[in-house]
Write a protein that holds these residues in place. Sequence first.
Motif: not given
Length: 90
Positions: A79-89
């Motif tokens: 199962i894959y869920i998309p993530l992004r680094k905190k603080g990045r717009v």
Amino acid sequence: MLVDAPFKPQGRIGYQSIKGGYYGVLTHAGPYSTLASAYQELFHSALATRDFMIDSGCVFELLLDSSATSNDDYTWTEIYIPLRKKGRVK
């Protein structure tokens, strides 16, 4: 399955482009009837991370064993869920 380029879908076969980036991944080993609890575990783990947050985008599954014939059969599914680094717009 990876393909080199888009193609004309035929019947039940098609394609979808999935954006690059960071993904949280969980490998579920068991019957489909327990897949929902695997999703809960993955989302809970992703929300608890310090450096990443859940991003918009496609949540998807990669079936590693497609031999199941019922919801009670033992399977392997990523199962894959998309993530992004905190603080990045975006």
